[in-house]
Design a protein around this motif. Structure first.
Motif, PDB file in Angstrom:
ATOM      1  N   LEU A   7       7.918   1.903  16.590  1.00 20.77           N
ATOM      2  CA  LEU A   7       8.371   2.146  15.050  1.00 20.77           C
ATOM      3  C   LEU A   7       7.847   1.043  14.257  1.00 20.77           C
ATOM      4  O   LEU A   7       7.686  -0.281  14.713  1.00 20.77           O
ATOM      5  CB  LEU A   7      10.074   1.902  15.350  1.00 20.77           C
ATOM      6  N   ILE A   8       7.539   1.608  13.091  1.00 24.47           N
ATOM      7  CA  ILE A   8       7.048   0.580  11.995  1.00 24.47           C
ATOM      8  C   ILE A   8       8.066   0.590  10.974  1.00 24.47           C
ATOM      9  O   ILE A   8       8.524   1.743  10.496  1.00 24.47           O
ATOM     10  CB  ILE A   8       5.590   0.956  11.675  1.00 24.47           C
ATOM     11  N   ARG A   9       8.329  -0.471  10.261  1.00 26.73           N
ATOM     12  CA  ARG A   9       9.376  -0.675   9.300  1.00 26.73           C
ATOM     13  C   ARG A   9       8.709  -0.387   7.843  1.00 26.73           C
ATOM     14  O   ARG A   9       7.940  -1.271   7.475  1.00 26.73           O
ATOM     15  CB  ARG A   9      10.355  -1.882   9.282  1.00 26.73           C
ATOM     16  N   CYS A  10       9.060   0.876   7.143  1.00 23.66           N
ATOM     17  CA  CYS A  10       8.288   0.602   6.010  1.00 23.66           C
ATOM     18  C   CYS A  10       9.365   0.150   4.852  1.00 23.66           C
ATOM     19  O   CYS A  10      10.750   0.312   5.175  1.00 23.66           O
ATOM     20  CB  CYS A  10       8.299   2.326   5.600  1.00 23.66           C
ATOM     21  N   PRO A  11       8.952  -0.754   3.990  1.00 27.17           N
ATOM     22  CA  PRO A  11       9.894  -1.607   3.216  1.00 27.17           C
ATOM     23  C   PRO A  11      10.765  -0.558   2.355  1.00 27.17           C
ATOM     24  O   PRO A  11      11.752  -1.042   1.816  1.00 27.17           O
ATOM     25  CB  PRO A  11       8.759  -2.350   2.220  1.00 27.17           C
ATOM     26  N   GLU A  55       3.867   8.325  11.486  1.00 23.29           N
ATOM     27  CA  GLU A  55       3.693   8.565  10.103  1.00 23.29           C
ATOM     28  C   GLU A  55       2.764   7.829   9.259  1.00 23.29           C
ATOM     29  O   GLU A  55       2.850   8.072   7.940  1.00 23.29           O
ATOM     30  CB  GLU A  55       5.233   8.475   9.549  1.00 23.29           C
ATOM     31  N   PHE A  56       2.365   6.933   9.997  1.00 20.33           N
ATOM     32  CA  PHE A  56       1.736   5.652   9.317  1.00 20.33           C
ATOM     33  C   PHE A  56       0.033   5.691   9.443  1.00 20.33           C
ATOM     34  O   PHE A  56      -0.404   6.439  10.477  1.00 20.33           O
ATOM     35  CB  PHE A  56       2.026   4.589   9.483  1.00 20.33           C
ATOM     36  N   THR A  57      -0.725   5.530   8.529  1.00 20.44           N
ATOM     37  CA  THR A  57      -2.132   5.338   8.365  1.00 20.44           C
ATOM     38  C   THR A  57      -2.438   3.833   8.212  1.00 20.44           C
ATOM     39  O   THR A  57      -2.102   3.184   7.320  1.00 20.44           O
ATOM     40  CB  THR A  57      -2.906   6.035   7.379  1.00 20.44           C
ATOM     41  N   TYR A  58      -3.374   3.278   9.362  1.00 24.10           N
ATOM     42  CA  TYR A  58      -3.674   1.987   9.244  1.00 24.10           C
ATOM     43  C   TYR A  58      -4.707   1.699   8.099  1.00 24.10           C
ATOM     44  O   TYR A  58      -5.625   2.573   8.017  1.00 24.10           O
ATOM     45  CB  TYR A  58      -4.349   1.579  10.647  1.00 24.10           C
ATOM     46  N   GLY A  59      -4.793   0.670   7.500  1.00 26.75           N
ATOM     47  CA  GLY A  59      -5.566   0.583   6.198  1.00 26.75           C
ATOM     48  C   GLY A  59      -6.493  -0.660   6.372  1.00 26.75           C
ATOM     49  O   GLY A  59      -7.201  -1.073   5.196  1.00 26.75           O
ATOM     50  N   ALA A  71       1.670   7.491   5.170  1.00 26.80           N
ATOM     51  CA  ALA A  71       1.198   8.709   4.778  1.00 26.80           C
ATOM     52  C   ALA A  71       2.108   9.783   4.897  1.00 26.80           C
ATOM     53  O   ALA A  71       2.081  10.729   3.872  1.00 26.80           O
ATOM     54  CB  ALA A  71       0.005   8.836   5.633  1.00 26.80           C
ATOM     55  N   HIS A  72       2.979   9.910   5.823  1.00 28.83           N
ATOM     56  CA  HIS A  72       3.812  11.141   5.829  1.00 28.83           C
ATOM     57  C   HIS A  72       5.454  10.933   5.631  1.00 28.83           C
ATOM     58  O   HIS A  72       6.321  11.203   6.255  1.00 28.83           O
ATOM     59  CB  HIS A  72       3.667  11.601   7.361  1.00 28.83           C
ATOM     60  N   CYS A  74       6.754   8.265   2.123  1.00 29.21           N
ATOM     61  CA  CYS A  74       6.810   7.694   0.786  1.00 29.21           C
ATOM     62  C   CYS A  74       5.317   7.650   0.039  1.00 29.21           C
ATOM     63  O   CYS A  74       5.229   7.645  -1.333  1.00 29.21           O
ATOM     64  CB  CYS A  74       7.641   6.412   0.457  1.00 29.21           C
ATOM     65  N   ARG A  75       4.441   7.636   0.922  1.00 24.13           N
ATOM     66  CA  ARG A  75       3.120   7.635   0.461  1.00 24.13           C
ATOM     67  C   ARG A  75       2.994   6.315  -0.081  1.00 24.13           C
ATOM     68  O   ARG A  75       1.902   6.244  -1.162  1.00 24.13           O
ATOM     69  CB  ARG A  75       2.509   8.774  -0.250  1.00 24.13           C
ATOM     70  N   ARG A  76       3.251   5.216   0.075  1.00 23.50           N
ATOM     71  CA  ARG A  76       2.997   3.785  -0.693  1.00 23.50           C
ATOM     72  C   ARG A  76       2.391   2.980   0.557  1.00 23.50           C
ATOM     73  O   ARG A  76       2.610   3.108   1.874  1.00 23.50           O
ATOM     74  CB  ARG A  76       4.524   3.184  -0.874  1.00 23.50           C
ATOM     75  N   TRP A  77       1.764   2.198  -0.006  1.00 28.64           N
ATOM     76  CA  TRP A  77       0.991   0.953   0.783  1.00 28.64           C
ATOM     77  C   TRP A  77       1.850  -0.111   1.021  1.00 28.64           C
ATOM     78  O   TRP A  77       2.575  -0.452   0.165  1.00 28.64           O
ATOM     79  CB  TRP A  77      -0.458   0.860   0.174  1.00 28.64           C
ATOM     80  N   PHE A  78       1.647  -0.810   1.969  1.00 34.36           N
ATOM     81  CA  PHE A  78       2.621  -2.146   2.119  1.00 34.36           C
ATOM     82  C   PHE A  78       1.764  -2.779   2.916  1.00 34.36           C
ATOM     83  O   PHE A  78       0.769  -2.463   3.793  1.00 34.36           O
ATOM     84  CB  PHE A  78       3.749  -1.726   2.749  1.00 34.36           C
ATOM     85  N   GLU A  79       1.932  -4.158   3.150  1.00 34.69           N
ATOM     86  CA  GLU A  79       1.362  -5.211   3.883  1.00 34.69           C
ATOM     87  C   GLU A  79       2.276  -5.491   5.067  1.00 34.69           C
ATOM     88  O   GLU A  79       3.624  -5.468   5.067  1.00 34.69           O
ATOM     89  CB  GLU A  79       1.220  -6.498   3.280  1.00 34.69           C
ATOM     90  N   ALA A  80       1.588  -5.756   6.358  1.00 34.83           N
ATOM     91  CA  ALA A  80       2.271  -6.047   7.570  1.00 34.83           C
ATOM     92  C   ALA A  80       1.826  -7.114   8.084  1.00 34.83           C
ATOM     93  O   ALA A  80       0.528  -7.388   8.061  1.00 34.83           O
ATOM     94  CB  ALA A  80       2.358  -4.794   8.451  1.00 34.83           C
TER      95      ALA A  80
END
Ligand SMILES: [Zn+2]
Length: 95
Positions: A3-7, A16-20, A64-65, A67-73
């Protein structure tokens, strides 16, 4: 399942996420003007050279799947544990 926490959305499945890539890579200032002044090696460093750290690592993720927002982790590359996530530009928003 990881699980990854989207802010903005909270915890979601990793799928649901894509690594950037690595966070904090600054584009050369006024690159259009400096492009002719930078050497191929300098451009190569900016485009391709990244830290291959073992341990805490700052990286970019895209929900990506969602809110389509970028964030830092910050993630520990040894354990895959996410220590924190925050919107881009935010100073600190620990889990
Ligand atoms: Zn989200």
């Amino acid at each position: 399942m990881l699980l990854i926490r989207c802010p903005w959305c909270g915890e979601r499945a990793e799928s649901e996420f894509t690594y950037g890539g690595e966070a904090g890579i600054a584009r050369p200032v006024d690159a259009a003007v400096q492009e002719s002044r930078l050497t191929d090696a300098q451009w190569g460093d900016y485009l391709f050279m990244r830290t291959n750290s073992c341990g805490p690592f700052r990286e970019l993720w895209l929900h990506a799947h969602g809110c389509r927002r970028w964030f830092e982790a910050e993630r520990d590359t040894r354990t895959y544990v996410f220590k924190s996530t925050r919107p881009l530009g935010a100073l600190e928003d620990p889990l």
